[in-house]
Design an enzyme around this catalytic site. Structure first.
Site, PDB file in Angstrom:
ATOM      1  CE  LYS A  75      -2.335  -1.458   3.626  1.00  0.00           C
ATOM      2  NZ  LYS A  75      -1.862  -2.881   3.686  1.00  0.00           N
ATOM      3  CB  THR A  76       3.785   2.303   2.053  1.00  0.00           C
ATOM      4  OG1 THR A  76       3.057   2.166   3.278  1.00  0.00           O
ATOM      5  CG2 THR A  76       4.689   3.516   2.136  1.00  0.00           C
ATOM      6  CG  ASP A 120       0.116   3.093   6.912  1.00  0.00           C
ATOM      7  OD1 ASP A 120      -0.850   2.429   6.481  1.00  0.00           O
ATOM      8  OD2 ASP A 120       1.186   2.581   7.289  1.00  0.00           O
ATOM      9  CB  THR A 169      -4.559  -3.687   8.020  1.00  0.00           C
ATOM     10  OG1 THR A 169      -4.696  -3.121   9.330  1.00  0.00           O
ATOM     11  CG2 THR A 169      -3.209  -3.274   7.446  1.00  0.00           C
ATOM     12  NE  ARG A 228       6.047  -4.609   5.471  1.00  0.00           N
ATOM     13  CZ  ARG A 228       4.969  -3.943   5.877  1.00  0.00           C
ATOM     14  NH1 ARG A 228       4.210  -4.445   6.837  1.00  0.00           N
ATOM     15  NH2 ARG A 228       4.632  -2.808   5.313  1.00  0.00           N
TER      16      ARG A 228
END
Length: 350
Positions: A75-76, A120, A169, A228
């Site tokens: 997302k980032t 975020d 999330t 990640r």
């Protein structure tokens, strides 16, 4: 005598999707800068490509974007890519950081035209800050109260047209009024093994790590569908190869490193195994409440529910029922535990 499967040594959190400071520094060097370089999420990429091209042709700010998905899916990275594709600056903060409406006012009045601003964990905004954000998103203005009591007056401060990108999330915690104000609501899904393999190969190339293709696939298979985690595992395998092998990552080296980290063939680590063994062994497969699992495993309820449980459900090891969490026959078989008493009789019927 205590069961050795429930030992109390500090758990290995190698496959936790939450970002660590090390991840942030490492991922920044590996993140793609352009949409074409971003692997996976084809539908999301297509929608964003059209929106970016349209905004560029119009010379206007792009629609506000809400990105929804588990931690570690990019997302980032997508927020930075959008800014890069638009050729504008990208400011960044998180929901917990915006504690007061005044904080929001100071940030919004400094926005430049067409700029991207990334928030975020947007579901963690305080109610008064969220309400102030409504007029920002919808009308590009922010209302400020001057004075107090009967002499108080509201002044609207116009701001530049810009793009807010929110990430969460937990879509269930996003209020309907906030959600409805985003022009694009996009869902990020876990990656398949083929997509993760491409990500691992690319990361290894950038790290100048020599690796076989089947080793990259093995790392991808144990990464829980999360880039990640794949990058984190790659770092550990690279270190193992440098110290215990010739430096080249073969399939055997990758398996040895991942086994040493207690990451099994499904990507389950020690915490996952503690949760499942608690449900299957201590409570005979359930049903058992989340608070009981948390107390039994010494983990936070929110961490279990947000981080570990979704993947265990995807694997078909765990079920959520009105009475609590229940282990499945597949989980009993995988962990080599035999149901006892009534549960064994019930399972034998199926």
């Amino acid at each position: 005598m205590p069961d050795p499967r429930f030992h109390s040594k500090p758990p290995t959190r190698i496959v936790t999707p939450s970002a660590t400071p090390e991840d942030t520094q490492f991922d920044s060097s590996l993140r793609p800068r352009r949409l074409d370089d971003f692997t996976g999420q084809p539908k999301v990429k297509e929608i964003l490509s059209i929106a970016i091209e349209s905004a560029t042709r119009r010379g206007d700010a792009m629609d506000h974007v809400l990105l929804i998905g588990p931690p570690g899916l990019g997302k980032t990275t997508l927020a930075n890519i959008i800014a890069q594709e638009l050729g504008v600056l990208c400011g960044q903060t998180s929901g917990p950081m915006l504690q007061k409406k005044l904080d929001l006012t100071g940030i919004m009045t400094k926005m430049e035209s067409r700029q991207v601003f990334f928030i975020d964990e947007i579901h963690r905004l305080l109610p008064d800050v969220e309400e102030a954000l409504y007029s920002v998103i919808e009308d590009f203005r922010i209302d400020v109260v001057v004075g107090a009591g009967t002499s108080a007056q509201t002044h609207s401060i116009p701001i530049q047209r810009f793009t807010i990108i929110g990430a969460t999330t937990r879509q269930g915690l996003i209020s309907a009024p906030l959600r409805s104000r985003f022009g694009l609501v996009l869902y990020l899904k876990p990656y398949d093994v083929a997509e993760l393999t491409k990500i691992v190969v690319r990361a290894a190339r950038l790290l100048e790590a020599s690796m076989d293709d089947d080793a990259a696939e093995e790392i991808a298979r144990r990464s829980r569908g999360t880039p990640r985690i794949a990058n984190r595992l790659l770092r550990r395998v690279r270190d193992y190869a440098l110290v215990r092998a010739s430096g080249h990552i073969t399939l055997e080296v990758a398996r040895a490193a991942l086994d040493l980290l207690d990451v099994d063939r499904f990507g389950l680590d020690e915490i996952d195994q503690k949760i499942m063994l608690a449900v299957l062994d201590k409570f005979n497969g359930g049903p058992v409440g989340l608070s009981t699992i948390a107390a039994s495993t010494d983990e936070e309820q929110d961490t279990i529910e947000e981080v570990y449980e979704p993947y265990l459900i995807q694997l078909g090891f765990l079920e959520r029922t009105p009475r609590g969490r229940v282990g499945t026959p597949r989980a009993f078989e995988y962990f080599g535990i035999r149901p006892r008493g009534l549960r064994a009789s019930q399972d034998s019927l199926f």
